[in-house]
Design an enzyme around this catalytic site. Structure first.
Site, mmCIF file in Angstrom:
data_model
loop_
_atom_site.group_PDB
_atom_site.id
_atom_site.type_symbol
_atom_site.label_atom_id
_atom_site.label_comp_id
_atom_site.label_asym_id
_atom_site.label_seq_id
_atom_site.Cartn_x
_atom_site.Cartn_y
_atom_site.Cartn_z
ATOM 1 N N HIS D 156 0.729 -1.177 0.037
ATOM 2 C CA HIS D 156 -0.064 0.093 -0.092
ATOM 3 C C HIS D 156 0.849 1.180 0.056
ATOM 4 O O HIS D 156 0.627 2.362 0.577
ATOM 5 C CB HIS D 156 -1.065 0.159 1.086
ATOM 6 C CG HIS D 156 -1.983 -1.310 1.408
ATOM 7 N ND1 HIS D 156 -3.080 -1.424 0.924
ATOM 8 C CD2 HIS D 156 -1.573 -2.366 1.938
ATOM 9 C CE1 HIS D 156 -3.489 -2.405 1.018
ATOM 10 N NE2 HIS D 156 -2.770 -3.182 1.789
ATOM 11 N N SER D 276 15.571 20.363 -15.618
ATOM 12 C CA SER D 276 14.466 20.889 -16.187
ATOM 13 C C SER D 276 15.038 22.314 -16.708
ATOM 14 O O SER D 276 16.164 22.869 -16.452
ATOM 15 C CB SER D 276 13.963 21.581 -14.949
ATOM 16 O OG SER D 276 13.128 22.695 -14.894
ATOM 17 N N LYS D 282 16.644 20.230 -10.577
ATOM 18 C CA LYS D 282 16.031 19.064 -10.758
ATOM 19 C C LYS D 282 16.923 17.982 -11.694
ATOM 20 O O LYS D 282 17.766 18.326 -12.366
ATOM 21 C CB LYS D 282 14.575 19.461 -12.005
ATOM 22 C CG LYS D 282 13.583 20.153 -10.923
ATOM 23 C CD LYS D 282 13.154 19.540 -9.963
ATOM 24 C CE LYS D 282 12.459 18.275 -10.284
ATOM 25 N NZ LYS D 282 11.381 18.328 -11.012
ATOM 26 N N GLU D 289 9.822 7.112 -16.533
ATOM 27 C CA GLU D 289 8.422 7.750 -16.555
ATOM 28 C C GLU D 289 8.022 7.177 -18.220
ATOM 29 O O GLU D 289 6.886 6.939 -18.207
ATOM 30 C CB GLU D 289 8.442 9.033 -16.284
ATOM 31 C CG GLU D 289 8.750 9.645 -15.053
ATOM 32 C CD GLU D 289 8.708 11.177 -14.811
ATOM 33 O OE1 GLU D 289 7.670 11.785 -14.285
ATOM 34 O OE2 GLU D 289 9.965 11.826 -15.318
#
Lengths: 473, 473, 473, 473
Positions: D156, D276, D282, D289
Site C-alpha cells: 500500500h 528542467s 531538478k 516515466e
C-alpha cells in the site's frame, strides 16, 4: 552538454542511448509543432518586452531571429536535431545562434507550459481540419442521396422495413452532426492559454497572461498553473473519444455498404476497389474494411492516451509525452479515413430491382400491414399476431405479402379490407416513399461556426505578427 | 409463448436457456428503468389520445393502470420477470392484466425507440446525480483548503517548488470544472426525444413527437428514426469518457495523498484507513487505492461500450443491450468513488514541519533563486546554470539553499546580491505564500446550471401527470 | 472494532461508508471463494501442526471447526458479512466463534498470500470449466458438420470459393484448439502455491511450503514472496486475454451465421431466436448478436484488469482487488456464451439450393477455372487475367461460369480445353467436394489433458481431507 | 494497371488516393518483411519444382532471381513501391522483370497465405529478440543485486518489512521468467506453416506442405486453410498481451525506482536522467516515466489489435492489415524499453543509511516483534494487537521500536522476553538479512530454450538455401 537547457547541477554527461529513447521518435512528432512553438515564443517575447522584463532592443533581436526561423520553417528548411531533446530546445538553440540574447527568452517560462501551449495551438487547427472533412463527408452523403431510390432498412441484420436512400443518408448525416458538436464543445475547452504556468507553480515575474492570450487568439488564460501542466493529455483523450465516435460512424457507413455489396444490392466502384491475386472474379471493398480496422486503431489510441492519466501524481510527468503520439496519429487517421470515404460514396450505384426483391423476400411490409389492421380498429397486439400468421403462411407457400388477396386478409381480420388499401400497404415502393421526406439540409450549423473559428485565428495571427514587427523595427 | 410480444410467425417455442442468456442479467439492470418506462408509456398514451389514435375512454383506462403501476414501482413493489424479456414487456403485460386495452398501447411504437427513450431519461438523471457529487467534491476541496499551509509541488515525482495547500486544491477544483463542463455539454445531446422512431423507420401513424417531447421535458424530437435506434450506445460512450476523465482526476488526488502519506507528510485518517492482518504497524490508504483501481474499471467500461459500436451495421442490433451494463456500472462506480473521496478529504492533516524539510531537501527554492539573479540582469539561461552549480555544491556539502550566504552567491553572480532579497528567495515559507492567492470560488458556474436542469425536469414531470390525470378522469 | 484483524494501532473507529465502498461488492464476489479459502486454511493449519508451530490438540480443534464450516458452505449456509471486510476475516471469525484457538490460525500468514492462494484455486477450476465448455462447443461443431453440404467461403465478405460445411466447422474447431492450448499453458503458471509468502516478505517461521503445495495439488511453491503478492492480477490478465480470443472465435462463428441468415442461406432456429414487438415478420439472431456484444465486454474486462497493473509499485496494493471483479465476470461471461452457442449450433438448417445459387452468382469457381488453365501450361498470372476477362463477360451478359462452353474458353486459352474438365472446374458442387476431406477428429488432445488435471485435483483434495481428519481425531 | 496482380475483371482504373490510403503506411511496415517474403517464395518455388508443378529449368530461373533480390535486400537496396500495394506484389514484379517465368511463381498461392507466412516468420524472430532483451534485463537485475543491501518492502506504498536489494531483484527476475514462459508458449503456436492455405480454401494443386514446412523450419503445416487466413491477428494479440505484461513489469521496476528516488533513498544516475529548463535543482527519472507511459501505449496497441477481431466474418478481411502496425510497433516499443532499463539499472546507488531510517520510521519490524511474541505462545491475533499498541505508543512518543526495552515489552506480553531476542526482532538490519537468501540463479531456463530455437532456425535456413541453389544450378 552545453546545448541542453539544464546542465548546471549534473556531474556526468548523459548516455547517447538516453536521448535515442527519449527523443528520437518524439522529435519527429515535434516537427508538426515547430510553427506553433515559434508563434508561442513570439508572443512570449512580445510580452516580456511589454512588461519591461526585457529591454525592447534585446526583444527586437530575438523576435527578428524568431521571424526568420518562422519563414524557414514555413518553407520546410527548419530541421530538428533530436539530440537537442525537443522542439523547444531546438528553437531556443537556433535563436541563440543568431543572437546571444536568446539566452534570455526562456525567462518566466518552462518547457512544461510551452508544450501545453504548442499542443493546444495544434489541437485548435486539428479540430478545424477534422471538422472540415466531416462537413465534406456530409456533403458527400447529400450528393449520393440526390439520386434517391428504394432502400432496405435492417434491424438485427434482417430485413426490417422499406425506406429510401435519402433516409439512410439523412441518418448518417445526423450522426456526423453530433460529431461536429462534440468537436465544437472541445474547442472551447482547448482554446485557453496555459502560457505563464511555468513548470508547475507559475512565476513571481510580473507577466501578463491576458496579453499573450490575445496575441494567440485564446479566449482567456487557464486558471491554475499546476492544473495546466498536470492536465496534459486530458483534452487529448477527449479529442480521441470524439474521433473514435466519428470513426465508428464512418465504420458503420462502411459496414452498411459492405453488407449491401455482399448481397449484390449495390455495385462496388472499380475506382475504389481492389482484386485478388488468386481469385480472378473478386472485387473487394478494401478501403471500407480498412476504415473499420482503423476504427479499432482509434480505440487503441484512446486507450493509449487515457491510460497515461492513471497512476501518476500531480505535476508534470514525462509519461504525458506519449499523449502526443496518440493525438497526432489519431488526427491523421481520422482525416485520411473521412476523406477517402467522402470520395468513394458518390461512386456507389444501387440495383433497385434487387433491393425490391430483397424487401419482398424479407416481408418488409408486414409492419405496414399490421398498422393497416390496427388503423381499422384491431388492437395492435392482435394485428401483430394476425400479420405474423400471414407471414408464416406465405413463407410456407413461398409467396410474398404482395400476393395476398384482400379476401383472405379480410377473412382473418374479421372485417372487410379494401383491396386498394391493402395493395398500398404491401407495396415496397409505396411504403418506401414515406421515408423520402427526410432530406439533408443544404448546410450544417457547424459549417458557420467553423468559419467563425478560422476567422478568429487568422485575426489573432495578424495581430501577433504586427506586434512582433513593431518591436523589431 | 402468449406472453411474448411477437409470437405470430413462430412455429416452435423458445428454449428456456435462451432467455437465461438474453434477459436474466438484463432484467436486473432494467429495474433501474421501470419508472422511466412507465413515464414514457404515459406520455405515449396521452399522445395517442390527443391524436385520436385511441378513444379517450380506452386511453384513460390504460393511463389509470400505468399510474397505478407507477405508484407500485415507487414503493418498490413492481418486480420484473425476466422470462418476459425486458422492462417494456413487463409493463405492457402488467397493464394488460388490468385492462385488455393494454393491447393497444404499443400502437406506433417499438421497443427499439422505447429503450432509447428510457436510457435517455435515465442518463439525464444520472448526469445530474454525478454532477451533484462532483460539486460536493469541489466543496470538500474548498473545506480542506481553508486551513491553508505550505505544500510541496512535484514534477517527475521530484520536489519542484513550494506552493500552498490551497493552490493544490484550486488545481483539482479546476479539473473538476472541466468534468462538469463535459457533462453539461453531453446533457444537451441526451436531452432529445427518440420516441416515435419506431423500430427503425418511424411510422405512418399521425403521431405528434413535439407533444411527447414537451411532456417528457425534452428540448426537441430527434431528427431521424434510423439514427435514433442505430445510435444506441453512442451517448453512453461519451458519458463513460467523461466519467473516465473525472475518475482520472479523483485518482490523481488519491495518488497525491498516497505519495504524501508514504513520505509521512500527512496523516491518513483512522476513519478512512484500514490495517493489515499480519503487520501490526500498518495504516493503509485503501479507499484511495481502490479509487485508482476503479479508474481502470472505468476505462474497461469505456472500452466495453465503445467496442460495441464497431462491426455492426445500421439499424438496431442486440449487441447494444450491453451498453446498458457499461453505462449503469460506470455511473454507480463514479458516484461511489467521488462520494467517498469527498468525505475523506476534510479528515486529512498535514505535517507542515516535515513538508518544509522535504522542500529544503529538494532545493525547492532554486527557481526563485535563479529568477532573483535574472531579475538583476543575468540572462536566465546563465542564471539557471549558476544556480544549478550552487545546488550541486550544497549537495556535496549536505547543506540547504537557505544556508547560503549573500557573499558566496554574490561572488558567483559577479555582483552584489542584497542579503534580504536572497533570504526571501530561498525561504520555503516565503515563496509558498505566493501560491496562496489561488482560491476556490464560493460557487461553481455548474451549480447554477444543474439547478436549472433539475427544475425543468420537475416542471415537465408535473405537466405529464396533469395531462394523464385529465384523461383518466 | 474488535472483529477486524488489525485494530491495535488505531485510535478511532472506521466510518461505516468506508466498508460500503471497500467491501460491499467485494464480499459478494468473495462468496465464490469461500470453499477455497477454507481449504487453504485447512492446509495451512495442517502444516502448522506438522511443523509443531501449533500443538496438535489446538490444530485439531481449528480443523474440526473448518471442516464444519466447509460442510455448511457446501450446502450454501455460510453467509458473508461484508462489515467483516472479506472472506478471510469471515472465516477466521467463524472459526474463532467455535474455538478461541481460531486466534492462532493466522500465524505465519497474511491476507495477501491468502487471496493470492484463493484466486489460484478458483482459477484452476475456472480454467477447467471453461475448457470443458469449449470442448462441448467443438463437439457441437462436429455434430453440425455431420450433415455435410456445400458451403460458401467468403473473403472480404464477397463470395470466394465453394467449400463444405465440414470445412467451415473444421476451421472453427482449430481456432478453439488454440484457445484450449492457451488455457492449458496458463494452468501451468497458475498451478503454483503462493501460501507462505506472507504480507510481502515471507516469514521467519519454519513453515513447509512443499507440504501445503502437496495438500493443495500445486506443482510447487512460488519462488519469491514479494513477487507472489505483487503479481496479483497478472495471471488474471493472461486468463482474460485467452478468454477474449476464445470469445472472438465465438463471435466470428456468430457473425458467419448472422451473415448467412441475412442472405437467407440458412434458417435461424425458432428455438433460439426472438421476434419484434412492432414488425410481425421478424426472426432475429439475438443470442448471436449478444455474443458479439459480450466479446466487447470481455475486451473491456481485459482492459480493466490490465490497467490495474500500471502505475503501482511492488508489494500488495488494494487496486488489485478490482482484478477479482474482472476475472469472475470474464469467466461467467465466457461460460454462458460458449454454452448457448454450443446448444444453438445443431439447430441450424442450411438451404443448399440457395447456397449453390449464391456461389454461382459470385463466380466462385473462377479460381478453379484459372487453375485448370494453369495446369494446362498457361502461366498463372496469365490464366488469372483470362479468367478475369471471362467473368467480366459473363457479368455483362448476366450469365454464370457454368454456362460457358468448352469452345469459347478454348478459344481464349489458345488451346483445346476438354469439355468434361471444364464442366468439373466450373461446377460449384464438384469443387466443394474437395473441402469435405477436412474432418473434425473424434477427440481433442485437450480433452485428455483436462481429465488429467481434474484427476490430480481430486486426488489432492482427498489427501487434504485425510490429513485434516487424522489431526482432528 | 498491368502491374497489379488482378486487373482482368475490372473496367476502370483505381484512383491514386485509393493506394495512398491502403498502402502508403503499409508498404513502410512491409519493409520489415522483405526478406521473409523472399524466403517464403524461395521455399514455395522449390516445392513447385519438387512437385513438378513447374519445370526445373523455369524454377531455377525464378530462384536465381529471388536469390539475387535477397542479397539486394540484405544490403538494403531493395525498395518497395507502394503503388504496387505490398511486399508480395513488389517481389513478384521484381522477379518478373528478371525473368518472365515470374508469372508462374504465384501458382497455388495467394497473398492471403503469403502474408500469414511472412508474419509468422517475422514473429519467430521477434519473439527471439524480445526474449534476448528480457534475459539481459534479468542479468542486469543480477548485476545490481551483487552489491546487496538493506531494502524497504512496501505494501500500500507504506513501509511494510525490511528486506534486501537482492530479494527485490529476485522478485522482478521471477516476473520476467513468466514473461519468457509466455513467449515460449506462443512460439510453439506461431511455428506452424500457413503456406498452402491459398486465399481461404486451400488449392487442388498437388502441393507438399510438409516440404515447405521443413525448408522454413516450421514444426508442421497449419491444419485448416480457412482458419489460417481468418486467424490473422490472433497470434499478434497473444503476442501483444505477453508484451503488455512484460511492460507492466518494466513499469513496476520503474515505479519502484521513481518512488525510492522521490524519497531520496537512491540516487538517480546522471547518465540516465535529465534536468528542467526552468528549475535548476531538478534531476528527473525521465526514461523510467517514459517506460511507464509506453506501458500504456502497449495496452493501446493490444486494444487496437484485439478490436480488429470483433465484428468480422470468417475468411480474409482487410481490417487485419492493421494488426501489422500494432504488432511491429509493439515489438519495437518493448525492445527499446527493456533495453534502456537493463542499461540503467546497474547505475543505481542506494543510500543505506536513509533506507534504515525509512524502515525505522515505518516501524517495519512490528511483524517480527509480533512473531516473537507468538513464538513464545501468545495467540497470533493477540500478539498482533499487543504490537499494534506498542507501535501506537511509540508514535505518540516519537520513538522507534528499536528503543523499546525488554522490560516494557515483557510487561505487556505478560512474561519475560529475553533482551537479546527482542533486540534482534526490532533490528532492521538483522531482519533484512533473512531476505538475502533469495538469489537470482546464474542462468534462466529460457536462455537454453532460446538458443535451441535460434539453432533450429539457422539450420532450416541453410537447408533452404542449399535446396534453392541445387535447383538453380
Amino acid at each position: 552538454m552545453a546545448e541542453k537547457l539544464w546542465g548546471g547541477r549534473f556531474d556526468k554527461p548523459q548516455k547517447e542511448e538516453l536521448f535515442d529513447f527519449l527523443s528520437a521518435e518524439n522529435a519527429k512528432l515535434d516537427e508538426k509543432l515547430v510553427l506553433y512553438d515559434i508563434d508561442g515564443s513570439i508572443a512570449h517575447v512580445c510580452m516580456l518586452a511589454k512588461q519591461k522584463m526585457l529591454p525592447k532592443q534585446e526583444a527586437g533581436e530575438i523576435l527578428s531571429a524568431l521571424l526568420k526561423l518562422k519563414s524557414q520553417a514555413q518553407s520546410g528548411a527548419f530541421k530538428l536535431d533530436y539530440k537537442l531533446e525537443d522542439v523547444h530546445t531546438n528553437v531556443e538553440d537556433a535563436v541563440t545562434k543568431i543572437t546571444p540574447n536568446g539566452k534570455k527568452m526562456h525567462t518566466a517560462r518552462s518547457r512544461n507550459d510551452q508544450i501545453s501551449l504548442d499542443t493546444r495551438l495544434y489541437m485548435r487547427d486539428a479540430i478545424n481540419s477534422v471538422s472540415a472533412v466531416l462537413l465534406q463527408l456530409q456533403q458527400s452523403l447529400a450528393t449520393l442521396a440526390k439520386s434517391d431510390c428504394v432502400f432496405p432498412a435492417y434491424t438485427h441484420t434482417q430485413v426490417a422495413q422499406p425506406v429510401s436512400l435519402s433516409f439512410w443518408a439523412h441518418a448518417h448525416y445526423h450522426e456526423i452532426e453530433r460529431d461536429l458538436g462534440r468537436l465544437s464543445d472541445l474547442y472551447a475547452r482547448v482554446n485557453q492559454n496555459p502560457l505563464g504556468s511555468g513548470a508547475v507553480a507559475g512565476t513571481t515575474w510580473p507577466i501578463d497572461r491576458g496579453y499573450t492570450s490575445k496575441l494567440l487568439g485564446f479566449s482567456s488564460p487557464t486558471a491554475n498553473p499546476m492544473d495546466s501542466v498536470s492536465s496534459r493529455g486530458e483534452l487529448e483523450v477527449e479529442f480521441l473519444s470524439a474521433l473514435y465516435l466519428a470513426m465508428s460512424h464512418a465504420s458503420r457507413i462502411s459496414e452498411d455498404i459492405i453488407l449491401l455489396a455482399s448481397k449484390r444490392l449495390l455495385m462496388l466502384p472499380d475506382e475504389f476497389s481492389t482484386g485478388s491475386s488468386m481469385m480472378p472474379q473478386k472485387k473487394n471493398p478494401d478501403p471500407l474494411e480498412l476504415i473499420r480496422g482503423k476504427t479499432s486503431r482509434m480505440l487503441g489510441l484512446y486507450v493509449h492516451a487515457a491510460g497515461l492519466l492513471k497512476g501518476v501524481p500531480s505535476g508534470y510527468n514525462l509519461d504525458s509525452q506519449e499523449s502526443k503520439y496518440a493525438l497526432m496519429h489519431g488526427v491523421d487517421t481520422a482525416l485520411a479515413s473521412f476523406s477517402i470515404l467522402s470520395k468513394l460514396l458518390p461512386y456507389l450505384k444501387f440495383n433497385t430491382e434487387k433491393i425490391s426483391l430483397e424487401l419482398e423476400e424479407g416481408y418488409a411490409c408486414a409492419t405496414e400491414l399490421a398498422d393497416l389492421l390496427a388503423k381499422k380498429g384491431v388492437p395492435f397486439r392482435k394485428a401483430h399476431e394476425i400479420t405474423g400468421g400471414l407471414v408464416r403462411g406465405c413463407m410456407a407457400k413461398k409467396k410474398f405479402l404482395s400476393s395476398l388477396s384482400a379476401k383472405e386478409v379480410s377473412l382473418l381480420a374479421g372485417f372487410e379490407i379494401p383491396a386498394k388499401e391493402l395493395a398500398e400497404a404491401v407495396s415496397v415502393d409505396k411504403v418506401a416513399r414515406y421515408a423520402s421526406q427526410y432530406k439533408i439540409p443544404p448546410e450544417s450549423q457547424f459549417s458557420v461556426s467553423l468559419e467563425k473559428r478560422k476567422k478568429a485565428l487568422a485575426d489573432a495571427h495578424s495581430l501577433l505578427e504586427k506586434e512582433a514587427k513593431s518591436i523589431v523595427r
